[in-house]
Scaffold this motif. Sequence first.
Motif, short mmCIF file in Angstrom:
data_model
loop_
_atom_site.label_atom_id
_atom_site.label_comp_id
_atom_site.label_asym_id
_atom_site.label_seq_id
_atom_site.Cartn_x
_atom_site.Cartn_y
_atom_site.Cartn_z
N VAL A 35 82.96 -27.48 1.83
CA VAL A 35 81.74 -28.25 1.58
C VAL A 35 81.96 -29.70 2.00
O VAL A 35 82.98 -30.30 1.65
CB VAL A 35 81.33 -28.20 0.09
N THR A 36 81.01 -30.23 2.74
CA THR A 36 81.09 -31.62 3.17
C THR A 36 79.70 -32.23 3.18
O THR A 36 78.70 -31.51 3.10
CB THR A 36 81.73 -31.74 4.57
N THR A 37 79.63 -33.52 3.26
CA THR A 37 78.39 -34.21 3.58
C THR A 37 78.52 -34.73 5.01
O THR A 37 79.61 -34.72 5.57
CB THR A 37 78.12 -35.36 2.58
N PRO A 38 77.44 -35.19 5.63
CA PRO A 38 77.50 -35.48 7.06
C PRO A 38 78.35 -36.67 7.46
O PRO A 38 78.79 -36.76 8.62
CB PRO A 38 76.03 -35.73 7.43
N GLN A 39 78.59 -37.63 6.54
CA GLN A 39 79.22 -38.86 6.97
C GLN A 39 80.71 -38.68 7.27
O GLN A 39 81.37 -37.80 6.74
CB GLN A 39 79.01 -40.00 5.96
N GLU A 40 81.25 -39.55 8.10
CA GLU A 40 82.59 -39.39 8.64
C GLU A 40 83.67 -39.44 7.56
O GLU A 40 84.66 -38.73 7.63
CB GLU A 40 82.86 -40.46 9.70
N ILE A 41 83.49 -40.26 6.53
CA ILE A 41 84.52 -40.35 5.50
C ILE A 41 84.66 -39.04 4.73
O ILE A 41 85.76 -38.62 4.36
CB ILE A 41 84.24 -41.53 4.54
N ALA A 42 83.54 -38.35 4.52
CA ALA A 42 83.59 -37.03 3.88
C ALA A 42 84.20 -36.01 4.82
O ALA A 42 84.99 -35.15 4.41
CB ALA A 42 82.20 -36.60 3.45
N LEU A 43 83.86 -36.11 6.11
CA LEU A 43 84.43 -35.19 7.09
C LEU A 43 85.94 -35.32 7.18
O LEU A 43 86.66 -34.33 7.29
CB LEU A 43 83.82 -35.46 8.47
N SER A 44 86.42 -36.54 7.10
CA SER A 44 87.86 -36.78 7.19
C SER A 44 88.60 -36.06 6.09
O SER A 44 89.63 -35.42 6.32
CB SER A 44 88.13 -38.29 7.13
N ASP A 45 88.07 -36.13 4.86
CA ASP A 45 88.72 -35.46 3.74
C ASP A 45 88.51 -33.96 3.78
O ASP A 45 89.41 -33.18 3.45
CB ASP A 45 88.19 -36.03 2.42
N ALA A 46 87.32 -33.52 4.19
CA ALA A 46 87.06 -32.09 4.30
C ALA A 46 87.95 -31.45 5.36
O ALA A 46 88.39 -30.31 5.22
CB ALA A 46 85.59 -31.85 4.65
N ARG A 47 88.24 -32.20 6.41
CA ARG A 47 89.13 -31.73 7.47
C ARG A 47 90.52 -31.44 6.92
O ARG A 47 91.17 -30.44 7.28
CB ARG A 47 89.18 -32.80 8.57
N LYS A 48 90.99 -32.31 6.02
CA LYS A 48 92.31 -32.09 5.40
C LYS A 48 92.30 -30.85 4.52
O LYS A 48 93.25 -30.07 4.51
CB LYS A 48 92.69 -33.31 4.57
N ALA A 49 91.21 -30.66 3.76
CA ALA A 49 91.10 -29.47 2.91
C ALA A 49 91.08 -28.21 3.77
O ALA A 49 91.75 -27.21 3.45
CB ALA A 49 89.84 -29.56 2.06
N ALA A 50 90.33 -28.24 4.86
CA ALA A 50 90.24 -27.08 5.74
C ALA A 50 91.58 -26.77 6.40
O ALA A 50 91.97 -25.60 6.53
CB ALA A 50 89.17 -27.30 6.81
#
Length: 270
Positions: free
Chosen positions: A157-172
């Motif tokens: 689960v992520t939101t569209p902004q880059e800071i959320a993507l950065s953390d979601a990328r680590k989780a993935a």
Amino acid sequence: MSSALFEKIEMPSVKNIIVVASGKGGVGKSTVAANLAVSLTRQGLKTALVDADLYGPSIPMMFGVQNQKLSGIVTDGKEKILPIEKFGVKLLSIGFFMAAGQSLVWRGPMASNGLTRLFSDTEWGEIDYMIVDFPPGTGDIQLTTVQKLNLTGAIIVTTPQEIALSDARKAASMFTKPNINVPILGVVENMSWFTPVSHPDEKYFIFGKGGGEKLAREFNTPLLGQIPLVLEIGDVSDRGTTIYNQPDKEVIKAFDNISNAIYELTEVRL
């Protein structure tokens, strides 16, 4: 090191176990997990939801059952926990064992053991889908779960902004490590856009646009759905009910599309 550490918990009556993860808090991960479980149940599937966020359990309040007490049953000479049921979903959370406002002060090994017992010491019955709501990050709780359970896959689960993507990328990326290797079933983008009630044809991309699709491409997995930012979602969670008891049909449609996609991806396991 004891081999028991990595022994899988046998749960033959549970057909699919899916974890819902994010790299950071505040992206609506628990909201996604809760309403996905309800959506699956509404499709006639037997569903359970485990709140694995031991330090910040929110599922009891989101379902309006924070004051209910767990009961038990003796099976084969062993006492088992009976999960609480609401909206057809079987629920279990460390929050049921804690007084309101109480904090959990456990080191990693104790937390891992507590989580393991939530799964192993519970009488689940027949379950088609068990949804596990992860805490943010990639710590002891996540590692214990992937080591101890036979997981069908993970939803990011992520939101569209880059800071959320950065953390979601680590989780993935945690799930793709060779020693873990859990399939990523797809990405859910939450808070994708805002549409004012008075202007239903307008979309405002408050947190940016295309982040969920970008993350899905990076991990070669589908974008399962986009959930709009709607005030009522927070309201129904605070009132202990679900999105199906609010007027925004777009949100309901989004969750039903996500649960349909999950079913199609995993029906071979049923």
